[in-house]
Design a protein around this motif. Structure first.
Motif, PDB file in Angstrom:
ATOM      1  N   UNK A 266       0.838  -1.188   0.000  1.00 34.12           N
ATOM      2  CA  UNK A 266       0.000   0.000   0.000  1.00 34.12           C
ATOM      3  C   UNK A 266       0.875   1.241   0.000  1.00 34.12           C
ATOM      4  N   UNK A 267       0.468   2.201  -0.837  1.00 37.54           N
ATOM      5  CA  UNK A 267       1.181   3.466  -0.875  1.00 37.54           C
ATOM      6  C   UNK A 267       0.195   4.628  -0.877  1.00 37.54           C
TER       7      UNK A 267
ATOM      8  N   UNK B 282     -11.558  -2.740   1.034  1.00 38.89           N
ATOM      9  CA  UNK B 282     -10.974  -1.651   1.811  1.00 38.89           C
ATOM     10  C   UNK B 282     -11.638  -1.625   3.182  1.00 38.89           C
ATOM     11  N   UNK B 283     -10.781  -1.441   4.190  1.00 37.92           N
ATOM     12  CA  UNK B 283     -11.240  -1.300   5.554  1.00 37.92           C
ATOM     13  C   UNK B 283     -10.642  -0.021   6.135  1.00 37.92           C
ATOM     14  N   UNK B 284     -11.314   0.500   7.150  1.00 35.59           N
ATOM     15  CA  UNK B 284     -10.837   1.721   7.783  1.00 35.59           C
ATOM     16  C   UNK B 284     -10.766   1.502   9.292  1.00 35.59           C
TER      17      UNK B 284
ATOM     18  N   UNK C 128      -6.147   3.162   6.603  1.00 38.32           N
ATOM     19  CA  UNK C 128      -6.930   2.529   5.560  1.00 38.32           C
ATOM     20  C   UNK C 128      -6.180   1.285   5.097  1.00 38.32           C
ATOM     21  N   UNK C 129      -6.870   0.164   5.176  1.00 43.48           N
ATOM     22  CA  UNK C 129      -6.265  -1.110   4.822  1.00 43.48           C
ATOM     23  C   UNK C 129      -6.885  -1.657   3.547  1.00 43.48           C
TER      24      UNK C 129
ATOM     25  N   UNK D  41      -1.220  -0.872   5.369  1.00 40.55           N
ATOM     26  CA  UNK D  41      -2.099   0.262   5.629  1.00 40.55           C
ATOM     27  C   UNK D  41      -1.503   1.600   5.223  1.00 40.55           C
ATOM     28  N   UNK D  42      -2.387   2.538   5.008  1.00 35.64           N
ATOM     29  CA  UNK D  42      -2.016   3.934   4.782  1.00 35.64           C
ATOM     30  C   UNK D  42      -2.626   4.760   5.896  1.00 35.64           C
TER      31      UNK D  42
END
Lengths: 114, 114
Positions: free
Chosen positions: A6-7, A34-36, A90-91, A108-109
């Motif tokens: 992830x970037x 996407x998960x948060x 954010x995954x 994650x970001x």
């Protein structure tokens, strides 16, 4: 070895700006999620994506959010006009077609909205 | 609605001891999977162990094992010979084929003390 990259790892943005979070799967994944995770809270489902279409989305995933797979490899999450409450981890979690339930989470970001 | 409950917000144990993290869940589905994820300070989500609901045998991964009580809808994680590197947040999670998304509990923060 992680299945997905992830970037960026950390994105700082001003409220109202657009951000794009990227997810690059290593293996042949067909399903994307996407998960948060807001700081100190549990991980929440945002959206699932398969065959260039959204399969399911949560109530969190409103019109400010969009997902796409522009080049058949990268998978992106866009937030059109960020709000302070969008600050979170954010995954991205892709899944192979052969693995019905195993989602491999990226690192994650971290999104910080100022 | 499907829910995952972790009743222990935080736990501390001495290194080399055994610790058990509790998790209960609720679903009306018969076909589902349960997971424990580890989230170290780096905030990456790492899959520790998973259990298929249709399997009676408890899953084991090295020092990690689960006690799956399907009738009671309980899914606890046991960490044997705990190590300093086990210090992390641990999330219990539920996946159902029908919904194709993971539902997380609020997590248990585990401290392994030297």
């Amino acid at each position: 070895e992680p299945e997905v990259t992830q970037t960026p790892s950390h994105q700082v943005t001003q409220m109202g700006q657009e951000v794009i979070l990227r997810c690059v799967p290593i293996s042949n994944h067909l399903y994307f999620y996407w998960y948060r995770q807001i700081l100190g809270q549990k991980v929440e489902f945002l959206v699932s994506f398969y065959n260039n279409e959204i399969s399911e989305k949560s109530e969190i995933f409103d019109d400010q959010f969009s997902v796409e797979r522009p080049d058949g490899s990268n998978f992106t999450l866009k937030i059109r006009s960020t709000k302070l409450e969008d600050s979170a981890m954010y995954f991205c979690a892709p899944r192979r077609a052969s693995s019905k339930n195993i989602q491999y989470f990226g690192a994650g970001t971290r999104l910080s909205v100022l | 609605a499907q829910t995952v409950t972790q009743s222990q917000p935080e736990m501390s144990v001495q290194e080399a001891e055994t610790v058990t993290l509790s998790c209960t869940y609720d679903t009306s589905e018969s076909n589902y999977y349960l997971f424990w994820y580890k989230q170290p300070p780096s905030r990456q989500m790492i899959l520790v162990i998973r259990q298929e609901a249709y399997k009676q045998q408890n899953a084991t991964e090295n020092r990690f094992s689960v006690n799956f009580q399907k009738a009671a809808k309980s899914f606890s994680l046991k960490i044997s010979d705990s190590q300093l590197g086990d210090t992390a947040m641990y999330f219990c999670a539920l996946y159902m084929n029908r919904d194709d998304k993971i539902i997380f509990g609020k997590g248990t923060r585990l401290h392994i003390l030297p």
